[in-house]
Design a protein around this motif. Structure first.
Motif, PDB file in Angstrom:
ATOM      1  N   VAL A 104       4.573 -93.075  15.978  1.00 55.32           N
ATOM      2  CA  VAL A 104       3.880 -92.833  14.705  1.00 55.32           C
ATOM      3  C   VAL A 104       4.823 -92.150  13.724  1.00 55.32           C
ATOM      4  O   VAL A 104       4.893 -92.526  12.552  1.00 55.32           O
ATOM      5  CB  VAL A 104       2.584 -92.022  14.921  1.00 55.32           C
ATOM      6  CG1 VAL A 104       2.010 -91.526  13.593  1.00 55.32           C
ATOM      7  CG2 VAL A 104       1.543 -92.858  15.661  1.00 55.32           C
ATOM      8  N   ILE A 105       5.560 -91.154  14.187  1.00 60.07           N
ATOM      9  CA  ILE A 105       6.505 -90.436  13.313  1.00 60.07           C
ATOM     10  C   ILE A 105       7.558 -91.403  12.768  1.00 60.07           C
ATOM     11  O   ILE A 105       7.876 -91.389  11.573  1.00 60.07           O
ATOM     12  CB  ILE A 105       7.172 -89.266  14.063  1.00 60.07           C
ATOM     13  CG1 ILE A 105       6.148 -88.209  14.463  1.00 60.07           C
ATOM     14  CG2 ILE A 105       8.315 -88.669  13.242  1.00 60.07           C
ATOM     15  CD1 ILE A 105       5.340 -87.603  13.345  1.00 60.07           C
ATOM     16  N   LEU A 106       8.098 -92.257  13.633  1.00 63.90           N
ATOM     17  CA  LEU A 106       9.121 -93.214  13.189  1.00 63.90           C
ATOM     18  C   LEU A 106       8.577 -94.162  12.118  1.00 63.90           C
ATOM     19  O   LEU A 106       9.295 -94.516  11.181  1.00 63.90           O
ATOM     20  CB  LEU A 106       9.663 -94.003  14.380  1.00 63.90           C
ATOM     21  CG  LEU A 106      10.487 -93.193  15.383  1.00 63.90           C
ATOM     22  CD1 LEU A 106      10.798 -94.039  16.616  1.00 63.90           C
ATOM     23  CD2 LEU A 106      11.757 -92.651  14.759  1.00 63.90           C
ATOM     24  N   ASP A 107       7.322 -94.574  12.247  1.00 62.75           N
ATOM     25  CA  ASP A 107       6.718 -95.456  11.238  1.00 62.75           C
ATOM     26  C   ASP A 107       6.259 -94.691   9.999  1.00 62.75           C
ATOM     27  O   ASP A 107       6.242 -95.241   8.897  1.00 62.75           O
ATOM     28  CB  ASP A 107       5.529 -96.218  11.824  1.00 62.75           C
ATOM     29  CG  ASP A 107       5.950 -97.413  12.655  1.00 62.75           C
ATOM     30  OD1 ASP A 107       7.164 -97.685  12.760  1.00 62.75           O
ATOM     31  OD2 ASP A 107       5.054 -98.083  13.199  1.00 62.75           O
ATOM     32  N   ALA A 108       5.881 -93.429  10.172  1.00 63.36           N
ATOM     33  CA  ALA A 108       5.369 -92.645   9.047  1.00 63.36           C
ATOM     34  C   ALA A 108       6.483 -92.169   8.113  1.00 63.36           C
ATOM     35  O   ALA A 108       6.286 -92.117   6.889  1.00 63.36           O
ATOM     36  CB  ALA A 108       4.584 -91.436   9.557  1.00 63.36           C
TER      37      ALA A 108
END
Length: 152
Positions: free
Chosen positions: A78-82
């Motif tokens: 999620v962090i990588l996409d956010a």
């Protein structure tokens, strides 16, 4: 204020932000992250189920990732996409998703953790704290247009 007044005020206010200092090529740079809207954050969570463990294709046991199990989604994914959706870099440079992946990969573990913490704080912890604070706040009086005092 009425519900609609509160809604309009919420829509009009700027999203909260957090700054994260990182070092690249020996130089300090400040990245800024802002809170994503709720639907975007929910879509990111939906796309990344938690790593709950199990067995791989060779029947080797894979342990669960406890932070994923606790929150119900793959936090790192999620962090990588956010980051590309809510991050900005100095000088207003525009980074593609690929550039963001390169940037996050170039960071040391501690800097990547600060980025992760900032995005998590803005989109999970901060909203939860706001709800808790609103619950504890004294109730505001909301006089309706049909209340006896408004009919005088």
């Amino acid at each position: 204020m009425s519900f609609l007044d509160d809604l309009q005020a919420e829509i009009a206010k700027p999203a909260p932000t957090l700054d994260v200092d990182v070092v690249l090529n020996g130089n300090k740079h400040t990245l800024q992250f802002r809170r994503l809207d709720g639907l975007t954050w929910a879509e990111l969570i939906d796309r990344h189920p938690p790593r709950i463990g199990g067995k791989d294709e060779n029947d080797v046991e894979i342990p669960p990732v406890w932070v994923d199990v606790r929150y119900g989604y793959n936090l790192r994914a999620v962090i990588l996409d956010a980051a590309p959706l809510c991050g900005s870099v100095p000088d207003g440079a525009e980074l593609s998703a690929s550039d963001w992946a390169d940037l996050l990969n170039a960071l040391d573990g501690a800097a990547f953790q600060r980025v992760s913490d900032a995005i998590f704080q803005l989109n999970e912890v901060g909203p939860r704290e706001e709800v808790d604070a609103a619950r504890k706040a004294p109730k505001r009086s909301r006089r309706s247009s049909t209340s006896p005092s408004s009919l005088e």
